[in-house]
Scaffold this active site. Structure first.
Site, PDB file in Angstrom:
ATOM      1  N   ARG A   1     -11.278  -1.449  -4.292  1.00 29.11           N
ATOM      2  CA  ARG A   1     -11.167  -1.706  -2.853  1.00 29.11           C
ATOM      3  C   ARG A   1     -12.225  -0.994  -2.019  1.00 29.11           C
ATOM      4  O   ARG A   1     -12.048  -0.790  -0.819  1.00 29.11           O
ATOM      5  CB  ARG A   1      -9.757  -1.336  -2.365  1.00 29.11           C
ATOM      6  CG  ARG A   1      -8.674  -2.133  -3.073  1.00 29.11           C
ATOM      7  CD  ARG A   1      -7.366  -2.091  -2.336  1.00 29.11           C
ATOM      8  NE  ARG A   1      -7.497  -2.725  -1.054  1.00 29.11           N
ATOM      9  CZ  ARG A   1      -7.614  -2.104   0.104  1.00 29.11           C
ATOM     10  NH1 ARG A   1      -7.614  -0.788   0.161  1.00 29.11           N
ATOM     11  NH2 ARG A   1      -7.739  -2.784   1.222  1.00 29.11           N
TER      12      ARG A   1
ATOM     13  N   HIS B   1      -0.383   4.273  -0.022  1.00 29.31           N
ATOM     14  CA  HIS B   1      -1.177   5.276   0.705  1.00 29.31           C
ATOM     15  C   HIS B   1      -1.130   6.647   0.024  1.00 29.31           C
ATOM     16  O   HIS B   1      -0.984   7.689   0.674  1.00 29.31           O
ATOM     17  CB  HIS B   1      -0.720   5.359   2.171  1.00 29.31           C
ATOM     18  CG  HIS B   1      -1.869   5.324   3.134  1.00 29.31           C
ATOM     19  ND1 HIS B   1      -2.565   6.445   3.490  1.00 29.31           N
ATOM     20  CD2 HIS B   1      -2.461   4.300   3.792  1.00 29.31           C
ATOM     21  CE1 HIS B   1      -3.531   6.122   4.336  1.00 29.31           C
ATOM     22  NE2 HIS B   1      -3.500   4.818   4.523  1.00 29.31           N
TER      23      HIS B   1
ATOM     24  N   TRP C   1      -1.974  12.034   3.071  1.00 24.13           N
ATOM     25  CA  TRP C   1      -1.643  11.039   4.099  1.00 24.13           C
ATOM     26  C   TRP C   1      -2.049   9.676   3.624  1.00 24.13           C
ATOM     27  O   TRP C   1      -3.044   9.477   2.980  1.00 24.13           O
ATOM     28  CB  TRP C   1      -2.333  11.326   5.441  1.00 24.13           C
ATOM     29  CG  TRP C   1      -1.875  10.296   6.436  1.00 24.13           C
ATOM     30  CD1 TRP C   1      -0.649  10.210   7.024  1.00 24.13           C
ATOM     31  CD2 TRP C   1      -2.622   9.159   6.911  1.00 24.13           C
ATOM     32  NE1 TRP C   1      -0.584   9.098   7.815  1.00 24.13           N
ATOM     33  CE2 TRP C   1      -1.779   8.432   7.759  1.00 24.13           C
ATOM     34  CE3 TRP C   1      -3.920   8.699   6.664  1.00 24.13           C
ATOM     35  CZ2 TRP C   1      -2.185   7.259   8.397  1.00 24.13           C
ATOM     36  CZ3 TRP C   1      -4.328   7.544   7.283  1.00 24.13           C
ATOM     37  CH2 TRP C   1      -3.468   6.825   8.151  1.00 24.13           C
TER      38      TRP C   1
ATOM     39  N   ASP D   1       0.855  -1.195   0.000  1.00 23.04           N
ATOM     40  CA  ASP D   1       0.000   0.000   0.000  1.00 23.04           C
ATOM     41  C   ASP D   1       0.889   1.243   0.000  1.00 23.04           C
ATOM     42  O   ASP D   1       1.699   1.433   0.914  1.00 23.04           O
ATOM     43  CB  ASP D   1      -0.874  -0.034   1.275  1.00 23.04           C
ATOM     44  CG  ASP D   1      -1.910   1.068   1.312  1.00 23.04           C
ATOM     45  OD1 ASP D   1      -1.922   1.926   0.403  1.00 23.04           O
ATOM     46  OD2 ASP D   1      -2.728   1.068   2.258  1.00 23.04           O
TER      47      ASP D   1
ATOM     48  N   GLU E   1     -10.461   2.599  -1.346  1.00 31.56           N
ATOM     49  CA  GLU E   1     -10.945   2.484   0.039  1.00 31.56           C
ATOM     50  C   GLU E   1     -11.666   3.732   0.543  1.00 31.56           C
ATOM     51  O   GLU E   1     -12.419   3.658   1.498  1.00 31.56           O
ATOM     52  CB  GLU E   1      -9.803   2.088   0.993  1.00 31.56           C
ATOM     53  CG  GLU E   1      -8.714   3.111   1.129  1.00 31.56           C
ATOM     54  CD  GLU E   1      -7.575   2.634   2.051  1.00 31.56           C
ATOM     55  OE1 GLU E   1      -7.128   1.490   1.903  1.00 31.56           O
ATOM     56  OE2 GLU E   1      -7.151   3.430   2.894  1.00 31.56           O
TER      57      GLU E   1
ATOM     58  N   GLU F   1      -8.852  -7.926   2.448  1.00 31.98           N
ATOM     59  CA  GLU F   1      -7.851  -7.449   3.420  1.00 31.98           C
ATOM     60  C   GLU F   1      -8.282  -7.876   4.821  1.00 31.98           C
ATOM     61  O   GLU F   1      -9.456  -7.800   5.182  1.00 31.98           O
ATOM     62  CB  GLU F   1      -7.758  -5.920   3.359  1.00 31.98           C
ATOM     63  CG  GLU F   1      -6.729  -5.340   4.314  1.00 31.98           C
ATOM     64  CD  GLU F   1      -6.662  -3.818   4.244  1.00 31.98           C
ATOM     65  OE1 GLU F   1      -7.645  -3.185   3.822  1.00 31.98           O
ATOM     66  OE2 GLU F   1      -5.616  -3.273   4.637  1.00 31.98           O
TER      67      GLU F   1
ATOM     68  N   GLU G   1      -1.329  -0.892  -4.127  1.00 34.59           N
ATOM     69  CA  GLU G   1      -2.545  -0.189  -3.695  1.00 34.59           C
ATOM     70  C   GLU G   1      -2.321   1.309  -3.541  1.00 34.59           C
ATOM     71  O   GLU G   1      -1.289   1.728  -3.013  1.00 34.59           O
ATOM     72  CB  GLU G   1      -2.975  -0.801  -2.356  1.00 34.59           C
ATOM     73  CG  GLU G   1      -4.125  -0.097  -1.708  1.00 34.59           C
ATOM     74  CD  GLU G   1      -4.360  -0.605  -0.289  1.00 34.59           C
ATOM     75  OE1 GLU G   1      -3.951  -1.736   0.034  1.00 34.59           O
ATOM     76  OE2 GLU G   1      -4.938   0.155   0.493  1.00 34.59           O
TER      77      GLU G   1
HETATM   78  C1  CS2 Z   1      -5.117   1.427   4.997  1.00 37.35           C
HETATM   79  C2  CS2 Z   1      -6.048   1.870   6.105  1.00 37.35           C
HETATM   80  O1  CS2 Z   1      -5.956  -0.772   5.276  1.00 37.35           O
HETATM   81  C3  CS2 Z   1      -5.496   0.034   4.484  1.00 37.35           C
HETATM   82  O2  CS2 Z   1      -5.295  -0.232   3.333  1.00 37.35           O
HETATM   83  O3  CS2 Z   1      -5.014   2.286   3.922  1.00 37.35           O
HETATM   84  O4  CS2 Z   1      -5.541   1.367   7.298  1.00 37.35           O
HETATM   85  C4  CS2 Z   1      -6.283   3.365   6.258  1.00 37.35           C
HETATM   86  O5  CS2 Z   1      -5.103   4.017   6.617  1.00 37.35           O
HETATM   87  C5  CS2 Z   1      -7.304   3.642   7.295  1.00 37.35           C
HETATM   88  O6  CS2 Z   1      -8.464   2.896   7.057  1.00 37.35           O
HETATM   89  C6  CS2 Z   1      -7.627   5.121   7.341  1.00 37.35           C
HETATM   90  O7  CS2 Z   1      -8.786   5.349   8.023  1.00 37.35           O
HETATM   91 MG    MG Z   2      -4.946   1.324   2.049  1.00 39.82          MG
END
Ligand code: CS2
Ligand code: MG
Length: 405
Positions: free
Chosen positions: A285, A214, A405, A212, A264, A341, A238
């Protein structure tokens, strides 16, 4: 079967969860997850003040009509707060319908496409070695897929790596304000290539590896990373870049065959329509809690199926076990399910508040045949852990610029 009351709860067993309980005149109730990390109370107000009064007296069986009523009827469509509120009501109504029919929800969706759901575990370490050790432990426990994250040397904190912190509040330094974390793409690139090179050398080729990003990279940086990681054969990369502008992914796709996953934070099909239709991603996702519940996610899954995009629902610890249950039913049904996940079933407090009987065996979860969603909510256990204000971190580049972030 009439809706009599809608109760909303916030509890904090290590992090905040918003739970909805829809009560009917038949005695059957349903539960849903409305957790929106860092904006929990906005969803609570939306549910209590704006949504609940419109639903009292409505037939709990009218899932589709209630979904459309809350989505189209609000005029201000979409958005994470509204869609999390709709999602929780929707899950609760599916739970009620399943209990009334004496069937698990996946049967109502069309029945099973598989007998077990494959999970990917998290291996997150302070060093590359530590990450690989943790991945090996998951493989030894039977997992066939592991997400690798390691702290970036030279950065004080790295997303996805909790280190020795007990829980999310401790990571924030117990300050009820957003923590700030530095970011350096240059430092990250050095770490990430070594991580996958060493991981393949030690773990072999018989395990799926994931990562990930992010959303830290620009599209061309993501393209470079995808190319760099091609020799290590990832199941997916990801959130390489933000795709508010869905065209961004054309840049990445043009340069790399590393499979891409995103979604997500998405609330509707509209945020990923072009990504899917133009075949710019391989896995979607989106989560039931943030994308309009079982009804919302089912629509996204069906659309994605036409374009050979698989589902890989978000399974972070800030989604409650009710959302996990909703995903399990969708995963068991969806012909284009990819992977789920999985971060474990949390701590004892969480299991006490959300009793369930899911069991992980060899990196998979078998679906249970309990009617409805198959998870419950213990109101008095939840009361022991009251809401605590909390935020997700904010990211800054080393020169102070606010970053993703
Ligand atoms: C992350 C999450 O699981 C993931 O893929 O991106 O932990 C994410 O940081 C949190 O859900 C943010 O709320
Ligand atoms: Mg993630």
């Amino acid at each position: 079967m009439k809706i009599e009351e809608i109760k909303v709860f916030v509890c904090s067993p290590g992090r905040n969860f918003v739970t909805v309980k829809v009560m009917t005149d038949s005695g059957i109730y349903g539960i849903g997850d409305a957790t929106l990390n860092g904006r929990e109370m906005a969803v609570v107000t939306c549910l209590e003040e704006h949504i609940a009064p419109c639903l009292i007296g409505r037939d709990a069986h009218d899932i589709e009509d209630i979904w459309q009523y809350l989505y189209k009827g609000v005029y201000w469509r979409k958005g994470p707060i509204n869609m999390a509120a709709i999602a929780a009501i929707d899950m609760a109504l599916w739970d009620i319908k399943g209990k009334a029919a004496n069937m698990p929800v996946y049967q109502l969706l069309g029945g099973k496409s598989r007998t077990a759901v494959t999970l990917y575990a998290h291996a997150s370490g302070d060093t590359i070695e530590d990450t690989i050790d943790k991945a090996q432990a998951h493989i030894d426990a039977g997992f066939k897929a592991v997400r690798l994250q390691a702290a970036v040397p030279g950065l004080e904190v790295t997303y996805g790596v909790l280190g020795d912190k007990k829980d999310y509040f401790e990571l924030q330094g117990n300050r009820p304000l957003p923590p700030e974390e530095p970011w350096s793409t240059q430092k990250y690139f050095t770490m990430v290539e070594d991580l996958f090179k060493q991981a393949r050398a030690r773990l072999g080729n018989n395990v799926h590896l994931l990562h990930d990003v992010h959303s830290r990279l620009t599209p061309i940086e993501s393209a470079r990373l995808g190319k760099l990681l091609e020799p290590y054969n990832l199941l997916f990369l990801e959130d390489a870049s933000v795709a508010e502008n869905q065209e961004n992914y054309k840049v990445i796709r043009h340069h790399t065959t590393t499979p891409l996953a995103i979604g997500e934070t998405y609330n509707t099909i509209w945020e990923c329509k072009n990504l899917i239709q133009d075949q710019l991603i391989d896995y979607i996702r989106a989560a039931a809690t943030h994308a309009g519940g079982i009804t919302g996610l089912r629509r996204i899954a069906d659309f994605a199926n036409i374009y050979n995009v698989k589902t890989a629902p978000h399974g972070a610890p800030d989604l409650s076990p009710i959302c996990f249950a909703a995903h399990m039913h969708l995963n068991i049904w969806a012909p284009n399910f990819g992977i789920q996940e999985f971060v474990g079933f949390g701590n004892e407090q969480l299991n006490e508040i959300f009793p369930h009987r899911y069991e992980v065996k060899n990196g998979t979860v078998a679906i249970l045949d309990a009617p409805g969603l198959g998870v419950d909510f213990d109101e008095s256990a939840a009361q022991k852990y009251p809401y605590k204000r909390s935020y997700l971190p904010v990211s800054r580049l080393e020169d102070g610029t606010v970053w993703n972030w």
